[in-house]
Design a protein around this motif. Structure first.
Motif, PDB file in Angstrom:
ATOM      1  N   THR A 111       0.827  -1.212   0.000  1.00 49.41           N
ATOM      2  CA  THR A 111       0.000   0.000   0.000  1.00 49.41           C
ATOM      3  C   THR A 111       0.860   1.261   0.000  1.00 49.41           C
ATOM      4  O   THR A 111       0.639   2.184  -0.791  1.00 49.41           O
ATOM      5  CB  THR A 111      -0.926   0.008   1.227  1.00 49.41           C
ATOM      6  N   SER A 112       1.859   1.310   0.884  1.00 50.21           N
ATOM      7  CA  SER A 112       2.699   2.502   0.994  1.00 50.21           C
ATOM      8  C   SER A 112       3.492   2.747  -0.287  1.00 50.21           C
ATOM      9  O   SER A 112       3.672   3.897  -0.716  1.00 50.21           O
ATOM     10  CB  SER A 112       3.651   2.368   2.184  1.00 50.21           C
ATOM     11  N   TYR A 151       1.008   4.159  -3.100  1.00 52.13           N
ATOM     12  CA  TYR A 151       0.625   5.556  -2.890  1.00 52.13           C
ATOM     13  C   TYR A 151       1.809   6.488  -3.124  1.00 52.13           C
ATOM     14  O   TYR A 151       1.634   7.611  -3.618  1.00 52.13           O
ATOM     15  CB  TYR A 151       0.056   5.731  -1.481  1.00 52.13           C
ATOM     16  N   LYS A 152       3.001   6.024  -2.779  1.00 59.25           N
ATOM     17  CA  LYS A 152       4.192   6.832  -3.054  1.00 59.25           C
ATOM     18  C   LYS A 152       4.391   6.971  -4.562  1.00 59.25           C
ATOM     19  O   LYS A 152       4.778   8.035  -5.066  1.00 59.25           O
ATOM     20  CB  LYS A 152       5.422   6.191  -2.399  1.00 59.25           C
ATOM     21  N   PHE A 185       1.954   6.897  -6.804  1.00 58.59           N
ATOM     22  CA  PHE A 185       0.928   7.829  -7.265  1.00 58.59           C
ATOM     23  C   PHE A 185       1.394   9.278  -7.068  1.00 58.59           C
ATOM     24  O   PHE A 185       1.228  10.129  -7.942  1.00 58.59           O
ATOM     25  CB  PHE A 185      -0.384   7.614  -6.504  1.00 58.59           C
ATOM     26  N   GLN A 186       1.973   9.564  -5.893  1.00 56.98           N
ATOM     27  CA  GLN A 186       2.404  10.929  -5.577  1.00 56.98           C
ATOM     28  C   GLN A 186       3.553  11.379  -6.471  1.00 56.98           C
ATOM     29  O   GLN A 186       3.564  12.508  -6.975  1.00 56.98           O
ATOM     30  CB  GLN A 186       2.815  11.013  -4.104  1.00 56.98           C
ATOM     31  N   SER A 190      -2.744   8.281 -11.247  1.00 58.35           N
ATOM     32  CA  SER A 190      -3.345   7.174 -10.499  1.00 58.35           C
ATOM     33  C   SER A 190      -3.551   5.994 -11.436  1.00 58.35           C
ATOM     34  O   SER A 190      -4.676   5.578 -11.733  1.00 58.35           O
ATOM     35  CB  SER A 190      -4.669   7.603  -9.865  1.00 58.35           C
ATOM     36  N   TRP A 216      -6.040   3.088 -12.062  1.00 64.55           N
ATOM     37  CA  TRP A 216      -5.992   2.148 -10.944  1.00 64.55           C
ATOM     38  C   TRP A 216      -7.380   1.718 -10.485  1.00 64.55           C
ATOM     39  O   TRP A 216      -8.257   2.536 -10.211  1.00 64.55           O
ATOM     40  CB  TRP A 216      -5.242   2.740  -9.755  1.00 64.55           C
TER      41      TRP A 216
END
Length: 299
Positions: free
Chosen positions: A272-273, A276-277, A279-280, A285, A294
């Motif tokens: 998960t981490s 999301y990293k 994506f940022q 996305s 996604w």
């Protein structure tokens, strides 16, 4: 805190209190990290957000005795049984530098590269080279020798060559990793070599080497932590678990969790981490692998 003068009596007393509290905090960090490796990451992340390390390092460097010899007991200043002769701000500041570099190597390296005043850089580098690096490696080798969680993995190390070598027999494959510690670690990064591993594809052992380097150079992990995480990742991979395509690790270096988000399109799984990293950093996305918008599920 940076507003008061260390030369005034009240300033000296306040600095002494802060240094002692910092030493106690590092002891808590080490105890918590020994219980669960994830605790070290969480606590060091909190310390980074407070910006306390920079003030502590600058203050301690200005007060410390950086010309001590290797044979001197740097912890003697906390031993009250032999009186208070060594209980001085100079001795305490020296211990604070030693313990901070030992317990928070990545944060110290970042501060040294980005924020350390130029007139203090050479002093700190020489202190790490002469005192901290040899002593911390010796203390780490003792912890490795006393470890009971290696199973069939054997680990040896030398303070002379500054190398730690781990070998692990998994199925019919002989896995080997050599960690080389530079004389000014953590101000310079460790090097990791897995080339002696037999029966494993090059891209796979290079991925393992990267995992260990990330743990030691970027996550405030100890050599013991890095080797245990490497072994756990190897075990999971041999069980058939695919690594996360972002960090190339089965167990997340920060959370030690397995990939738990699956793309509905290509069915690759991610931490998960890590996702999301991604994506940022990418500003998109989309799936890392198939590049489709996604749409994933928790697994």
């Amino acid at each position: 805190d940076s507003a008061f003068s260390h030369s005034e009596p009240d300033g000296q007393d306040r600095l002494m209190r802060n240094l002692l509290v910092w030493i106690a905090s590092l002891e808590i960090l080490d105890v918590a990290g020994n219980v669960d490796m994830r605790n070290r990451s969480h606590i060091s992340s909190f310390i980074q957000k407070t910006n306390a390390l920079g003030w502590i390092m600058t203050s301690a460097l200005q007060e410390a005795d950086l010309d001590i010899c290797r044979s001197e007991n740097i912890f003697a200043c906390l031993d009250m049984e032999d009186g208070m002769d060594d209980f001085s701000i100079q001795k305490i500041a020296t211990l604070v530098l030693f313990r901070t570099v030992e317990s928070l190597p990545t944060l110290v390296k970042t501060w040294y590269n980005d924020d350390c005043p130029r007139f203090l850089r050479q002093k700190l580098s020489a202190f790490v080279d002469n005192i901290v690096a040899p002593a911390t490696l010796q203390r780490e080798l003792v912890r490795i020798k006393d470890a009971t969680t290696f199973g069939e993995m054997t680990v040896s190390g030398s303070c002379v060559s500054r190398e730690v070598v781990a070998t692990y027999q998994q199925d019919e494959c002989a896995l080997s990793v050599t960690i080389r510690m530079p004389s000014t670690f953590p101000l310079r990064n460790v090097e990791v070599d897995c080339q002696k591993t037999m029966g494993i594809a090059e891209n796979r052992w290079r991925r393992w080497a990267l995992q260990i380097m990330l743990m030691l150079n970027n996550q405030d992990g100890s050599v013991l932590d890095a080797l245990l995480l490497w072994k756990q990742n190897v075990d999971k991979e041999f069980e058939g678990v695919e690594p996360c395509p972002v960090c190339y690790s089965v167990l997340c270096i920060k959370t030690h969790r397995m990939p738990d988000l699956e793309c509905k399109t290509c069915h690759n799984r991610f931490h998960t981490s890590c996702l999301y990293k991604w994506f940022q950093s990418s500003g998109k996305s989309v799936c890392v692998i198939c590049q489709q918008p996604w749409s994933g599920t928790k697994v």
